[in-house]
Motif scaffolding. Structure first.
Motif, PDB file in Angstrom:
ATOM      1  N   SER A 173       0.805  -1.225   0.000  1.00  0.00           N
ATOM      2  CA  SER A 173       0.000   0.000   0.000  1.00  0.00           C
ATOM      3  C   SER A 173       0.834   1.270   0.000  1.00  0.00           C
ATOM      4  N   ILE A 174       2.025   1.241   0.604  1.00  0.00           N
ATOM      5  CA  ILE A 174       2.847   2.454   0.701  1.00  0.00           C
ATOM      6  C   ILE A 174       3.873   2.528  -0.436  1.00  0.00           C
ATOM      7  N   ALA A 175       4.708   1.488  -0.544  1.00  0.00           N
ATOM      8  CA  ALA A 175       5.798   1.509  -1.528  1.00  0.00           C
ATOM      9  C   ALA A 175       5.417   0.850  -2.842  1.00  0.00           C
ATOM     10  N   SER A 176       4.235   0.217  -2.879  1.00  0.00           N
ATOM     11  CA  SER A 176       3.770  -0.484  -4.082  1.00  0.00           C
ATOM     12  C   SER A 176       4.743  -1.580  -4.502  1.00  0.00           C
ATOM     13  N   GLY A 177       5.288  -2.297  -3.502  1.00  0.00           N
ATOM     14  CA  GLY A 177       6.331  -3.272  -3.760  1.00  0.00           C
ATOM     15  C   GLY A 177       5.874  -4.471  -4.573  1.00  0.00           C
ATOM     16  N   ASN A 178       6.463  -4.648  -5.745  1.00  0.00           N
ATOM     17  CA  ASN A 178       6.174  -5.830  -6.545  1.00  0.00           C
ATOM     18  C   ASN A 178       6.715  -7.092  -5.888  1.00  0.00           C
ATOM     19  N   ASP A 179       7.816  -6.947  -5.144  1.00  0.00           N
ATOM     20  CA  ASP A 179       8.353  -8.098  -4.415  1.00  0.00           C
ATOM     21  C   ASP A 179       7.379  -8.540  -3.327  1.00  0.00           C
ATOM     22  N   LEU A 293      -6.285   6.065  -2.045  1.00  0.00           N
ATOM     23  CA  LEU A 293      -6.046   4.658  -1.883  1.00  0.00           C
ATOM     24  C   LEU A 293      -4.697   4.275  -2.526  1.00  0.00           C
ATOM     25  N   LYS A 294      -4.605   4.317  -3.893  1.00  0.00           N
ATOM     26  CA  LYS A 294      -3.449   3.698  -4.540  1.00  0.00           C
ATOM     27  C   LYS A 294      -3.185   4.284  -5.923  1.00  0.00           C
ATOM     28  N   THR A 295      -1.908   4.463  -6.208  1.00  0.00           N
ATOM     29  CA  THR A 295      -1.470   4.899  -7.536  1.00  0.00           C
ATOM     30  C   THR A 295      -1.139   3.697  -8.404  1.00  0.00           C
ATOM     31  N   SER A 301      -0.157   2.056 -19.508  1.00  0.00           N
ATOM     32  CA  SER A 301      -1.376   2.581 -18.865  1.00  0.00           C
ATOM     33  C   SER A 301      -1.379   4.089 -18.708  1.00  0.00           C
ATOM     34  N   GLY A 302      -0.202   4.690 -18.607  1.00  0.00           N
ATOM     35  CA  GLY A 302      -0.135   6.081 -18.184  1.00  0.00           C
ATOM     36  C   GLY A 302      -0.295   6.146 -16.675  1.00  0.00           C
ATOM     37  N   TYR A 303      -0.552   7.340 -16.170  1.00  0.00           N
ATOM     38  CA  TYR A 303      -0.595   7.557 -14.723  1.00  0.00           C
ATOM     39  C   TYR A 303      -2.029   7.386 -14.206  1.00  0.00           C
ATOM     40  N   ASN A 304      -2.220   6.352 -13.379  1.00  0.00           N
ATOM     41  CA  ASN A 304      -3.521   6.021 -12.796  1.00  0.00           C
ATOM     42  C   ASN A 304      -3.526   6.356 -11.307  1.00  0.00           C
ATOM     43  N   ILE A 305      -4.724   6.594 -10.783  1.00  0.00           N
ATOM     44  CA  ILE A 305      -4.860   6.721  -9.327  1.00  0.00           C
ATOM     45  C   ILE A 305      -6.310   6.487  -8.916  1.00  0.00           C
ATOM     46  N   ALA A 306      -6.458   5.675  -7.879  1.00  0.00           N
ATOM     47  CA  ALA A 306      -7.754   5.511  -7.203  1.00  0.00           C
ATOM     48  C   ALA A 306      -7.664   6.296  -5.903  1.00  0.00           C
TER      49      ALA A 306
END
Length: 462
Positions: A173-179, A293-295, A301-306
């Motif tokens: 949720s914070i760093a958007s870590g793919n790992d 909530l989340k970027t 996709s370009g730049y998304n954000i909820a």
């Protein structure tokens, strides 16, 4: 002969007396029934099974009940907002009313917004008791940061670290870590494909027909959704798990790894083992009431954000997708500009009508086995109210008048879910919304005599 006349006379008098008594009893019964119907006793509360059956019937009769999003119930001229993103949707988080749309059905990869769906799956599993947020999660080599794509967002997981499921969700949720995303998927389902099947089943059950995933992090451009679908998902997500806003999505800083996360062989004093400080990718936090909530960003996709924002008792959700920008600075600028425009428009023009209690009413029955039923609203009463009266948008909802129309009594057989009246919600003399008042239970018709008495009582009432 005289004796026979006396017998006939006695018989006639007996019949006459019987008719008089029956008639008196009949009309007494009519009076009693009328009084009882007009002053009905409160029905017994439905038990759990009866209420479940009622809700199932209402979902069939009023399919709009199961829809996550709804158009406004009144005519409204949407403004021409200057939104940079290719696609945008703004909704009232409590009512699900759509307040603004721009190309809402344009299919775009969600990018890292995908991780919200991953978090929903995890929290659903936790709610079922299958896992705990305090579980220590093993870290297979697939999730070590060294094995991630070079341009992936990272929490910086590596071999031998000790990390809980909750810490991994913070990493998502914070760093958007793919790992962190890979670690979570493997822990919940042992492999990515099985976990993605859960994600797809989830959105399918929500009715999000334009959304599909191939992996959990959002890195793959084959993940697909629309702004409308994702706004609906976001509403469901924070409604089902309201604590995620405070516990995860409003958190601004991630420090990882801390000393307790390090492998047993690691030296905590070594500079290479000091925590890496990362700031939430959502730069809108704290602005315009935003608390989540989340970027999301990949080149496709370009730049998304909820976004979700809470202020003055109101909560709104916006989703913008396909935002412009040749770098992260530009991308953040434009999506923050869009988010600010949408939230200021929402807070400046709407409020949510929420009744203090459900507008139900007790109605008496005639010629029916039961003596009374409840008439209840067929749908959720919450809806968005335009700022057309009062001194502020928030005051507008408090000025809504409720007008209930229903019969004084109901005759004969009653089926749950049948409409017997309606509720009008009125602001400034204009009806903004109308919903049905329906029976909350079944009642079979009574026997012939009872129906006859009930019919006579009904005539007196009319």
């Amino acid at each position: 002969m005289k004796s026979l006349k006396h017998k006939i006379t006695a018989s006639l008098l007996t019949v006459l007396f019987t008719l008089i008594v029956f008639t008196a009893a009949f009309f007494a019964g009519v009076v009693i029934e009328k009084k009882s119907a007009l002053n009905p006793k409160i029905p017994e509360v439905l038990d759990a099974a009866e209420n479940d059956a009622l809700q199932e019937k209402l979902d069939l009769l009023f399919p709009q009940r199961t829809e996550l999003l709804h158009n406004l119930s009144f005519e409204y001229d949407f403004p021409e907002l200057n939104i940079n993103a290719k696609s945008a949707v703004l909704i009232d988080a409590r009512s699900g009313n759509i307040l603004y749309e721009k190309n809402p059905e344009l299919k775009i990869p969600p990018a890292s917004m995908t991780k919200l769906v991953e978090m929903y799956v995890v929290l659903d599993e936790v709610s079922k008791g299958n896992f705990s947020l305090d579980d220590e999660v093993p870290l297979p080599k697939e999730c070590w940061w060294q094995n991630m794509p070079s341009d992936a967002s990272l929490m910086y997981l590596t071999q031998g670290q000790h990390v809980t499921l909750k810490e991994l969700l913070l990493g998502l949720s914070i760093a958007s870590g793919n790992d962190a995303s890979v670690a979570v998927a493997h822990y919940i389902c042992t492999d990515m494909d099985s976990f993605v099947n859960k994600m797809n089943s989830l959105v399918e059950n929500m009715g999000l027909a334009e959304t599909h995933f191939v992996e959990s992090s959002g890195y793959d451009s084959r993940n697909i959704t629309t702004a409308r679908d994702f706004a609906a998902f976001s509403k469901n997500y924070i409604q089902r798990f309201p604590f995620v806003i405070e516990d995860f999505h409003s958190q601004k800083i991630l420090e990882y790894p801390k000393e307790h996360n390090l492998p047993s062989w690691a030296n905590p004093e070594s500079p290479v083992n000091k925590p890496i400080i990362q700031y939430n990718t959502n730069k809108m936090l704290g602005k315009s009431g935003v608390d989540g909530l989340k970027t999301g960003f990949i080149y496709e996709s370009g730049y998304n954000i909820a976004l979700t924002a809470h202020k003055n008792g109101e909560r709104y959700i916006s989703v913008t997708m396909g935002g412009p920008g040749s770098n992260s600075k530009e991308g953040n600028f434009y999506r923050n500009q869009d988010g600010t425009s949408l939230m200021e428009y929402a807070f400046g023009n709407f409020s949510t009508y929420v009744p203090e209690e459900c507008h139900s009413v007790t109605v008496g029955l005639l010629g029916s086995e039961k003596k009374s039923i409840y008439l209840i609203p067929a749908e959720d009463e919450k809806f968005s109210v335009p700022f057309t009266a009062g001194t502020s948008p928030q005051e507008a909802a408090s000025l809504v008048e409720v007008q209930m129309e229903f019969p004084p009594v109901i005759f004969g057989k009653v089926e749950k879910g049948t409409s017997y009246g309606k509720i009008n919600y009125i602001l400034g003399g204009k009806v903004l919304r109308t919903i049905s008042l329906v029976a909350d239970r079944d009642s079979e018709e009574s026997n012939f005599i009872s129906r006859a008495i009930g019919k006579a009582a009904l005539l007196l009432i009319k």
